[in-house]
Design a protein around this motif. Structure first.
Motif, PDB file in Angstrom:
ATOM      1  N   GLU A  49       1.373  -3.198  17.645  1.00  0.00           N
ATOM      2  CA  GLU A  49       1.584  -3.013  16.212  1.00  0.00           C
ATOM      3  C   GLU A  49       2.839  -2.178  15.966  1.00  0.00           C
ATOM      4  O   GLU A  49       3.704  -2.540  15.164  1.00  0.00           O
TER       5      GLU A  49
ATOM      6  N   THR B 156      -6.798   1.830  -0.764  1.00  0.00           N
ATOM      7  CA  THR B 156      -5.464   2.180  -1.257  1.00  0.00           C
ATOM      8  C   THR B 156      -5.043   1.263  -2.386  1.00  0.00           C
ATOM      9  O   THR B 156      -4.552   1.702  -3.426  1.00  0.00           O
TER      10      THR B 156
ATOM     11  N   LYS C 111       6.101  -7.851   5.894  1.00  0.00           N
ATOM     12  CA  LYS C 111       4.682  -8.137   6.062  1.00  0.00           C
ATOM     13  C   LYS C 111       4.462  -9.624   6.299  1.00  0.00           C
ATOM     14  O   LYS C 111       3.651 -10.017   7.140  1.00  0.00           O
TER      15      LYS C 111
ATOM     16  N   ARG D 140      -9.181  -0.396   9.436  1.00  0.00           N
ATOM     17  CA  ARG D 140      -7.879  -0.495   8.790  1.00  0.00           C
ATOM     18  C   ARG D 140      -7.999  -1.188   7.440  1.00  0.00           C
ATOM     19  O   ARG D 140      -7.408  -0.778   6.445  1.00  0.00           O
TER      20      ARG D 140
ATOM     21  N   LEU E 150       0.886  -1.158   0.000  1.00  0.00           N
ATOM     22  CA  LEU E 150       0.000   0.000   0.000  1.00  0.00           C
ATOM     23  C   LEU E 150       0.929   1.214   0.000  1.00  0.00           C
ATOM     24  O   LEU E 150       1.383   1.656   1.046  1.00  0.00           O
TER      25      LEU E 150
ATOM     26  N   GLN F 160       0.409   4.261   2.185  1.00  0.00           N
ATOM     27  CA  GLN F 160       0.281   4.057   3.628  1.00  0.00           C
ATOM     28  C   GLN F 160       1.650   3.888   4.279  1.00  0.00           C
ATOM     29  O   GLN F 160       2.654   3.715   3.612  1.00  0.00           O
TER      30      GLN F 160
ATOM     31  N   MET G 167      -2.831  -8.529  10.778  1.00  0.00           N
ATOM     32  CA  MET G 167      -3.681  -7.613  11.531  1.00  0.00           C
ATOM     33  C   MET G 167      -4.638  -8.349  12.460  1.00  0.00           C
ATOM     34  O   MET G 167      -4.672  -8.114  13.667  1.00  0.00           O
TER      35      MET G 167
ATOM     36  N   LEU H  49      -0.331  -5.505   8.016  1.00  0.00           N
ATOM     37  CA  LEU H  49      -1.549  -5.789   7.240  1.00  0.00           C
ATOM     38  C   LEU H  49      -1.979  -7.258   7.277  1.00  0.00           C
ATOM     39  O   LEU H  49      -3.121  -7.579   7.614  1.00  0.00           O
ATOM     40  N   SER H  50      -1.032  -8.129   6.943  1.00  0.00           N
ATOM     41  CA  SER H  50      -1.412  -9.527   6.781  1.00  0.00           C
ATOM     42  C   SER H  50      -1.716 -10.205   8.120  1.00  0.00           C
ATOM     43  O   SER H  50      -2.493 -11.142   8.195  1.00  0.00           O
TER      44      SER H  50
ATOM     45  N   SER I 282      -2.540 -10.223   0.287  1.00  0.00           N
ATOM     46  CA  SER I 282      -2.067 -10.385   1.662  1.00  0.00           C
ATOM     47  C   SER I 282      -2.911 -11.410   2.406  1.00  0.00           C
ATOM     48  O   SER I 282      -2.764 -11.584   3.611  1.00  0.00           O
TER      49      SER I 282
ATOM     50  N   ARG J 138       4.264   1.042   9.056  1.00  0.00           N
ATOM     51  CA  ARG J 138       3.531   0.340  10.111  1.00  0.00           C
ATOM     52  C   ARG J 138       2.316  -0.401   9.541  1.00  0.00           C
ATOM     53  O   ARG J 138       2.132  -1.600   9.769  1.00  0.00           O
ATOM     54  N   CYS J 139       1.489   0.318   8.780  1.00  0.00           N
ATOM     55  CA  CYS J 139       0.292  -0.289   8.189  1.00  0.00           C
ATOM     56  C   CYS J 139       0.639  -1.473   7.303  1.00  0.00           C
ATOM     57  O   CYS J 139      -0.033  -2.503   7.338  1.00  0.00           O
TER      58      CYS J 139
END
Lengths: 509, 318
Positions: free
Chosen positions: A378, B194, A415, B187, A349, A352, A363, A360-361, B202, A355-356
């Motif tokens: 996080e 995005t 990630k 999120r 992303l 973004q 989360m 992500l994967s 992912s 951190r994001c």
């Protein structure tokens, strides 16, 4: 006609001459510089140093139009037709017959018909919208479009990739006619038997250097492959930077983490061009997949990962029932991770933060409680990952799009490290990244292997595969043609195998 | 923590500045403007737009759009009217059915656009017509007067001059912002807007998330229906025509990207207030409707321009 170039990064001091009325094949392995050379001739990229001349006159095209007005046409691998317009409109797009801005439909279709008839494309309607045509027909229409314009030099980059045998024959007839009219043609193809059939002379490029030019008759297909790979005793340019700390402990290491239990088994997988692929990866093993660009390696990884739906075959991850994944979420749940080839398109992303992207994967699995994000954890993990991967950044809030390619790739990998998996699939993990990042990623392969993970690496960089993998398989025309231990491969042999699917006719379905 | 607070304040400083500037200008040019009564009226007459803008922000963030919100509001309002007037239902029961109807319509918008890969612009355009048509069918195109049974939600409370509708709307803003910034769902919404393909690769199923965003907007339309119905004491089948444009404008003024991936519920709320203050301020000055429209349009474009410049400067300095 002579054309000369000097020190371009991917092309080093290559001289290349094309005579009027000849078909000149250009051969080379992935990244040898064939496409770059053609793009320079066609005015799609600038020449860094050196010069070109056409019929004695200096030729320096700054864009495609300039090249076209000088009589240079290129037919590229990617189809350049506009899918929503009709065949006739595509054929004559830059010179629609018109009066006062109003297109004359009758003249348009008459001229288009004439252009198609030259290729005996009787079954293609000039009124048909391009998106309704099959790939083979589209390719033929594109060739017709190039042929319809007057040209002295025609560049064909893999024109037969999507064509059937009879269409190829028609194309060759056309090319021979053009040759008789004095047009010079540059012909790029991986299909060596075709090169033998159609070409007058052959030039081989390797690592951006000119290896040799000979008549096609005097060269066997075996010799061609040999030239492309540079034989067995070849010094690798830039190879020294890639030797990393693996060499001494190899044997100890391998006995250590190779427990001989299979962590990934792929059986008879078919998906699009991927045909009946089977292989197994053991825990702690690094499995490389080599092959030419377009041989179906990315498609294979996508099919394993469930990004594309496989038609048949099974994928089995240690301890789980064999299945065929219909969505990446199933693959990830079963313990697969995939670092994609195009990180900007489908890996990151970009707008973004680090951190994001890092979280992500994982989360849901690691950074949430009752659906609420646990921001402290996080941030801590993101920082740890940055440190572990040696990502150069101003902080974990920096947006990924502003990082360098190498650091972006580190985030894309982080990630999956955050998510954790049993098997990691890497598609071109080090393409376009700096040496530091590359070294870090190679170290990571070792770390993952020591942790007993299965690793699959697809790469066009043979040095990389030879350096990092325990076993290497070669893919050609959608099939895995050969798998051997790394020590039993030479670069020459890998290249030989890469062409295997193209040298036997009717191999393709 | 302190740094975080200043950061979030700075994020809204520009918008709040514009809002305060507008209030200042109107207060100077019209002596009646800066009064509690005026500000309270502004607040109490806009909860429907606030509800819709909260949901619209979510939908825009997942790179969708919903043009049917005005029609959904009218449909929900008609459901309340028909059930209460013709069938003598109580307000809570009628409101639940209204929520069910608008929620399902939102679900439909999301499902059809995600499942069949049809742009949500088109699907919701169809829904705009369908819901409006449905509204007219069940009300026979007549405004249904309900009376005092629905008015409580829209009338000022005793201890504070604000209506319950406005207070609930503010709570929706807070809940929406919480959902967006503090939950996994939020999120995922930002991530999908995005780069949906990267999210899919992912290992995340994107379809349910996107559909849920549309459904939440549908439910908020139901709340907006209740707010509108209670303010008018009746169900008007021609209510809220063009509401979708006001809602989108409010989000865009607040800095939400129509391309997805960027937006804030609080900013959209301030966007609503800016539009509302502008409208009522101009009305007090006795500006003609035509001129009002002209100025509103200009303010929207200016806001978006400023935001685009901010992003460009941010890129250069960052």
């Amino acid at each position: 006609m002579t054309k000369r170039y000097g020190n371009v990064t991917v092309l080093r001091d290559v001289s290349f001459g094309l005579r009027g009325g000849e078909i000149h094949a250009l051969l080379g392995a992935n990244g040898a510089g064939k496409s770059t050379l053609c793009k320079m001739i066609a005015g799609l990229t600038e020449v860094t140093a050196g010069s070109m001349r056409i019929e004695g006159e200096v030729y320096a095209p700054h864009h495609k139009q300039a090249a076209e007005s000088a009589g240079v046409q290129i037919i590229q691998q990617e189809l350049n037709l506009i899918a929503t317009l009709t065949v006739a409109e595509n054929l004559l797009l830059n010179r629609l017959p018109s009066f006062a801005g109003i297109v004359s439909s009758r003249a348009l279709h008459r001229q288009a018909r004439a252009a198609l008839d030259r290729l005996q494309l009787d079954d293609v309607d000039t009124h048909a919208v391009v998106s309704e045509l099959g790939v083979g027909h589209r390719q033929m229409v594109e060739i017709a479009a190039a042929l319809a314009r007057e040209c002295k030099i025609l560049i064909l980059d893999e024109p037969t990739a999507a064509l059937s045998g009879s269409e190829t024959q028609l194309l060759f007839d056309q090319l021979r006619q053009l040759r008789d009219r004095g047009v010079g043609m540059i012909y790029i193809s991986h299909r060596l038997d075709e090169v033998k059939r159609i070409a007058d002379r052959v030039t081989v490029l390797r690592d951006g250097r000119h290896v040799g030019t000979e008549t096609a008759e005097s060269m066997s297909t075996d010799q061609m492959v040999q030239r492309m790979s540079g034989g067995l005793a070849d010094e690798r340019p830039g190879g020294e930077i890639r030797h990393h700390a693996r060499a001494p402990e190899v044997s100890a290491d391998e006995s250590d983490h190779r427990k001989d239990s299979t962590v990934l088994a792929v059986e008879g997988l078919c998906c699009g061009m991927v045909r009946d692929v089977s292989f197994q990866v053991r825990t702690g093993e690094t499995f490389g997949i080599a092959g030419l660009v377009g041989s179906g390696r990315t498609e294979l990884l996508r099919a394993i990962f469930g990004a594309d739906r496989a038609e048949s075959g099974r994928v089995c991850i240690a301890g789980k029932p064999p299945t065929r994944f219909a969505h990446p979420s199933q693959a990830v749940a079963a313990g697969l991770a995939m670092v994609t080839e195009d990180r900007k398109q489908n890996g990151l992303l970009l707008q973004q933060s680090i951190r994001c992207n890092t979280s992500l994967s994982a989360m849901f699995k690691r950074f949430s409680r009752f659906g609420l994000i646990t921001p402290m954890r996080e941030a801590t993990v993101a920082r740890e990952m940055c440190r572990a991967m040696e990502t150069r950044c101003t902080g974990i809030e920096q947006s990924v799009g502003t990082l360098s390619g190498g650091n972006q790739q580190k985030v894309a990998i982080a990630k999956w490290l955050t998510r954790d998996a049993d098997v990691f699939l890497f598609d071109e993990p080090t393409r376009g990244i700096d040496i530091g990042a590359r070294r870090r990623i190679y170290e990571l392969f070792d770390e993952l292997a020591s942790a007993g993970k299965g690793i699959v690496i697809v790469s066009s960089d043979l040095d990389e595969l030879m350096e990092t993998c325990d076993r290497i398989a070669v893919m050609s025309a959608g099939r895995l043609v050969e798998t051997r231990e790394r020590s039993l491969w030479s670069e020459d042999a890998i290249l030989q195998a890469s062409f295997a699917g193209h040298r036997t006719k009717n191999f393709r379905v | 923590m302190k740094q975080k607070l200043t950061q979030s304040f700075l994020q809204y400083a520009g918008l709040l500045g514009v809002l305060l500037l507008l209030i200042a200008v109107f207060s100077l040019s019209s002596k009646n403007f800066f009064q509690t009564q005026t500000l309270v009226t502004i607040a109490n007459s806009n909860p429907d737009l606030i509800f819709v803008s909260v949901g619209m922000t979510l939908v825009l963030i997942v790179a969708g759009i919903d043009l049917s919100v005005g029609s959904l509001l009218a449909l929900g309002s008609a459901v309340i009217g028909v059930l209460m007037v013709r069938h003598e239902w109580s307000l809570p029961a009628a409101f639940l059915v209204c929520l069910l109807v608008t929620g399902l319509c939102g679900l439909f918008n999301g499902f059809v656009s995600v499942w069949f890969s049809i742009p949500s612009f088109i699907v919701s355009l169809g829904m705009l017509e369908m819901a409006r048509g449905g509204t007219k069918v069940i009300t026979d195109s007549q405004t249904m007067y309900i009376g005092s049974r629905v008015e409580a939600f829209g009338e000022p409370l005793q201890w504070v001059p604000l209506s319950p509708a406005f207070l609930v709307a503010v709570m929706a803003v807070i809940a929406g912002q919480f959902l967006l910034t503090k939950t996994v769902f939020g999120r995922y919404c930002v991530a999908i807007g995005t780069n949906e393909e990267a999210v899919r690769m992912s290992g995340i199923r994107t379809a349910p998330i996107t559909i849920a965003a549309f459904m939440i907007l549908g439910l908020l339309c139901g709340l907006a229906s209740l707010s509108q119905t209670s303010r008018l004491s009746s169900a008007d089948p021609n209510a809220a025509i063009g509401l979708e444009l006001s809602a989108i404008a409010a989000c865009v003024i607040g800095g939400t990207s129509l391309m997805g991936g960027r937006g804030s519920v609080v900013a959209s709320f301030i966007g609503v207030l800016i539009i509302a203050v502008l409208q009522s301020g101009l009305a007090q000055l006795g500006v003609e409707d035509a001129i009002k429209q002209l100025i509103t349009g200009a303010v929207i474009i200016t806001a978006v321009l400023l935001d685009a410049l901010r992003v460009r400067w941010g890129k250069k300095s960052g």
